[in-house]
Design a protein around this motif. Structure first.
Motif, mmCIF file in Angstrom:
data_model
loop_
_atom_site.group_PDB
_atom_site.id
_atom_site.type_symbol
_atom_site.label_atom_id
_atom_site.label_comp_id
_atom_site.label_asym_id
_atom_site.label_seq_id
_atom_site.Cartn_x
_atom_site.Cartn_y
_atom_site.Cartn_z
ATOM 1 N N ASN A 174 0.209 -0.516 -4.813
ATOM 2 C CA ASN A 174 -1.181 -0.659 -5.238
ATOM 3 C C ASN A 174 -1.936 0.583 -4.785
ATOM 4 O OD1 ASN A 174 -3.792 -1.326 -5.787
ATOM 5 N ND2 ASN A 174 -3.752 -3.290 -4.727
ATOM 6 N N ASP A 175 -2.307 1.440 -5.725
ATOM 7 C CA ASP A 175 -2.984 2.700 -5.413
ATOM 8 C C ASP A 175 -4.353 2.502 -4.780
ATOM 9 O OD1 ASP A 175 -0.855 4.169 -6.394
ATOM 10 O OD2 ASP A 175 -1.676 4.226 -8.425
ATOM 11 N N ASN A 176 -5.020 1.422 -5.076
ATOM 12 C CA ASN A 176 -6.377 1.203 -4.581
ATOM 13 C C ASN A 176 -6.416 0.401 -3.288
ATOM 14 O OD1 ASN A 176 -7.384 2.494 -6.865
ATOM 15 N ND2 ASN A 176 -7.286 0.598 -8.036
ATOM 16 N N SER A 177 -5.282 0.101 -2.719
ATOM 17 C CA SER A 177 -5.254 -0.816 -1.584
ATOM 18 C C SER A 177 -5.472 -0.154 -0.238
ATOM 19 C CB SER A 177 -3.919 -1.557 -1.561
ATOM 20 O OG SER A 177 -2.873 -0.622 -1.401
ATOM 21 N N GLU A 178 -5.490 1.155 -0.158
ATOM 22 C CA GLU A 178 -5.626 1.811 1.144
ATOM 23 C C GLU A 178 -6.920 1.422 1.844
ATOM 24 O OE1 GLU A 178 -3.313 3.532 2.967
ATOM 25 O OE2 GLU A 178 -2.044 2.898 1.328
ATOM 26 N N GLU A 209 2.464 1.637 3.454
ATOM 27 C CA GLU A 209 3.519 0.646 3.689
ATOM 28 C C GLU A 209 4.797 1.036 2.957
ATOM 29 O OE1 GLU A 209 0.910 -3.431 4.381
ATOM 30 O OE2 GLU A 209 1.464 -2.852 2.337
ATOM 31 N N THR A 233 0.862 -1.179 0.000
ATOM 32 C CA THR A 233 0.000 0.000 0.000
ATOM 33 C C THR A 233 0.902 1.234 0.000
ATOM 34 O OG1 THR A 233 -0.085 0.209 2.395
ATOM 35 C CG2 THR A 233 -1.759 -1.204 1.362
ATOM 36 N N LYS A 234 0.291 2.392 -0.234
ATOM 37 C CA LYS A 234 1.070 3.637 -0.224
ATOM 38 C C LYS A 234 1.726 3.858 1.133
ATOM 39 C CE LYS A 234 -1.973 6.023 -3.471
ATOM 40 N NZ LYS A 234 -2.944 7.112 -3.608
#
Length: 134
Positions: A67-71, A7, A4-5
């Motif tokens: 992964n931009d959408n993982s937040e 992380e 994630t961003k």
């Protein structure tokens, strides 16, 4: 490995040898949240905790994808979130640790529970009192 961003940012800060407290301050999150991120990264073998137990970690990854959408997947389950106006945030950051919370709440015309929620959202709350310098 896909991160994630948050992380990815935490890994880079660990690589620069920042402490968890410094990471929490820079990301404006609680130390508890930083510890959760670090624990996830250890479980995924992205970082390794120091053998000496000083809270230091070693980064094991040379490359990773973000992964931009993982937040949303890793959002912690929080209770109520309070909208914090910019003026309130600035005042809280400047006065936290300088004057008592009760006085801050009185100056902002808030109840102490709401102020405590704001403090936790700003990453200032915790067992230790932290004075934020300008």
């Amino acid at each position: 490995m896909i991160l994630t961003k948050k992380e990815a940012v935490v890994i880079e800060m660990i690589r620069k040898r920042l402490t968890r407290k410094d990471i929490a301050r820079k990301l404006v999150i609680s130390i508890y949240e930083v510890d959760n991120i670090v624990s996830r990264l250890v479980e995924r073998s992205a970082i390794q905790r120091s053998e000496f137990g000083r809270g230091e970690c070693k980064v094991l990854l040379d490359a990773y994808e973000i992964n931009d959408n993982s937040e949303q997947l890793f959002k912690s389950k929080k209770g109520i979130e309070v909208l914090i106006p910019e003026k309130y945030e600035e005042y809280i950051r400047n006065q936290y640790g300088v004057i008592p919370r009760r006085e801050i709440a009185k100056q902002l015309n808030l109840n102490k529970v709401t102020l405590n929620q704001m403090i936790m959202q700003l990453g200032l709350g915790g067992k230790e009192m932290v004075q934020i310098n300008k």
